[in-house]
Design an enzyme around this catalytic site. Sequence first.
Site, PDB file in Angstrom:
ATOM      1  N   ARG A 215       0.826  -1.218   0.000  1.00  0.00           N
ATOM      2  CA  ARG A 215       0.000   0.000   0.000  1.00  0.00           C
ATOM      3  C   ARG A 215       0.859   1.267   0.000  1.00  0.00           C
ATOM      4  NH1 ARG A 215      -5.240  -1.458   3.853  1.00  0.00           N
ATOM      5  NH2 ARG A 215      -6.461  -2.333   2.141  1.00  0.00           N
TER       6      ARG A 215
ATOM      7  N   GLY B 187     -12.448  -4.379   1.549  1.00  0.00           N
ATOM      8  CA  GLY B 187     -13.868  -4.013   1.601  1.00  0.00           C
ATOM      9  C   GLY B 187     -14.299  -3.127   0.441  1.00  0.00           C
TER      10      GLY B 187
ATOM     11  N   GLY C 123      -8.069  -9.051   0.209  1.00  0.00           N
ATOM     12  CA  GLY C 123      -6.877  -9.471   0.951  1.00  0.00           C
ATOM     13  C   GLY C 123      -6.432 -10.898   0.655  1.00  0.00           C
TER      14      GLY C 123
ATOM     15  N   LYS D 293     -17.981 -18.043   2.727  1.00  0.00           N
ATOM     16  CA  LYS D 293     -19.420 -17.997   2.989  1.00  0.00           C
ATOM     17  C   LYS D 293     -20.232 -17.294   1.922  1.00  0.00           C
ATOM     18  CE  LYS D 293     -19.277 -18.195   7.985  1.00  0.00           C
ATOM     19  NZ  LYS D 293     -19.466 -17.426   9.215  1.00  0.00           N
TER      20      LYS D 293
HETATM   21  C1  3PG Z   1      -8.705  -1.534   4.763  1.00  0.00           C
HETATM   22  O1  3PG Z   1      -7.704  -1.908   5.383  1.00  0.00           O
HETATM   23  O2  3PG Z   1      -9.443  -2.325   4.162  1.00  0.00           O
HETATM   24  C2  3PG Z   1      -8.981  -0.073   4.695  1.00  0.00           C
HETATM   25  O3  3PG Z   1      -7.896   0.655   5.143  1.00  0.00           O
HETATM   26  C3  3PG Z   1     -10.232   0.275   5.463  1.00  0.00           C
HETATM   27  O4  3PG Z   1     -10.074  -0.028   6.815  1.00  0.00           O
HETATM   28  P1  3PG Z   1     -11.364  -0.260   7.712  1.00  0.00           P
HETATM   29  O5  3PG Z   1     -11.993  -1.541   7.232  1.00  0.00           O
HETATM   30  O6  3PG Z   1     -10.892  -0.324   9.139  1.00  0.00           O
HETATM   31  O7  3PG Z   1     -12.290   0.915   7.488  1.00  0.00           O
END
Ligand code: 3PG
Length: 397
Positions: free
Chosen positions: A37, A378, A355, A198
């Site tokens: 990142r 996310g 991830g 899931k």
């Molecule tokens: C992540 O690591 O997916 C982003 O930095 C967002 O982090 P968060 O899910 O804690 O908002």
Amino acid sequence: MSQFRTLDSADVAGKRVLLRVDLNVPMENGRVSDVTRIERVLPTIREIADKGGKVVLLAHFGRPKGGPDEANSLRPVAAAVADLLKRPVGFAADCIGPVASAAIAGMKNGDVLLLENTRFHKAEEKNDPAFVEELAKLGDLYVNDAFSAAHRAHASTEGVAHKLPAFAGRAMQAELDALTLALGDPERPLAAIVGGAKVSSKLDLLGNLVKKVDLLIIGGGMANTFLFAQGKSVGTSLCEKDLADTARAILATAAQAKCRILLPVDAHAAKEFKARAAARFVDVDHIAEDEMILDIGPKSIVAVEEALAGCKTLVWNGPFGAFETPPFEAGTMQIAKTAAFLTSEGKLKSVAGGGDTVSALNSAGVAEKFTYVSTAGGAFLEWMEGKVLPGVEALRA
Ligand code: 3PG
Ligand code: MG
């Protein structure tokens, strides 16, 4: 990309530029263990600094409970950014108020400064207007290079974009370009691979994809729920039996939308879930009562490879099997290599994110061969679900 203001139209010389980056990086023993990142945002930092801007980095780290706490300090990350940037990076122990303004007042053109974790203030996640004002006071311009935090409507990812002239940084721009290539106006046939444990965590995703893609390849634990919904016995496999109706509804929607669904036809199955467990390859019609599906089998791998060979674009989220537990990484690895090969031959555009997916592509050694690998978790998922990302919307011209 034309709907977004980019750095091309930003006049940064002599300006204080608030640059939102995602420095939410994994740490082990006080050191950053994966710098991906950070590497992604270096070009934007350099470009602004080299054009004579003062680069003020805004970022969150972890999920602190709204107050300062040592474990979630960005201070060690400032050192990692400096190492990779090969330039000094200052640090201010608060992201607003006198500490931040004094540090910024001391900057020269081309300097880089990191402000402490924005989430040390509760108001950040509430997108509180007074806090947004406090942040906005610190800059002349706002640049967002944190696609992976763009699903959060927080002060530093969304609010401040409405208070200052706002632009997409180079990493954000690359991310938006890649996503448009994959689901915006893709070359067809368009395939998606959705894996992971899931169905319940990816219902919105599956529902959106069956309407958009020509081929949906389902893998991982969630495939078991679909197999079960088709009347097969899945033994002791991970399976959300109460979602059988939902799975059948997704299959029906797919049929209506003329989206072909590819489910595993065979499995690598074992009686226990552990590394190097005794395992066998078995057709999905013959899973024993006491065994569990831990990966797809060789016939399924070939079926996926053949299907991908007929596609022009692939978007991938989620592994096929228990890829962190050998030998159950084999399906994911093999398909990752095939997708990378098709990409390098110019036959496929491949975009992956999430991830687990990124870590699987890294272990397969093929991440660089993909057209684009998103660092977002996310945010990538919400984008694939067809949801609006507030941090991206705020940058629209
Ligand atoms: C992540 O690591 O997916 C982003 O930095 C967002 O982090 P968060 O899910 O804690 O908002
Ligand atoms: Mg996260």
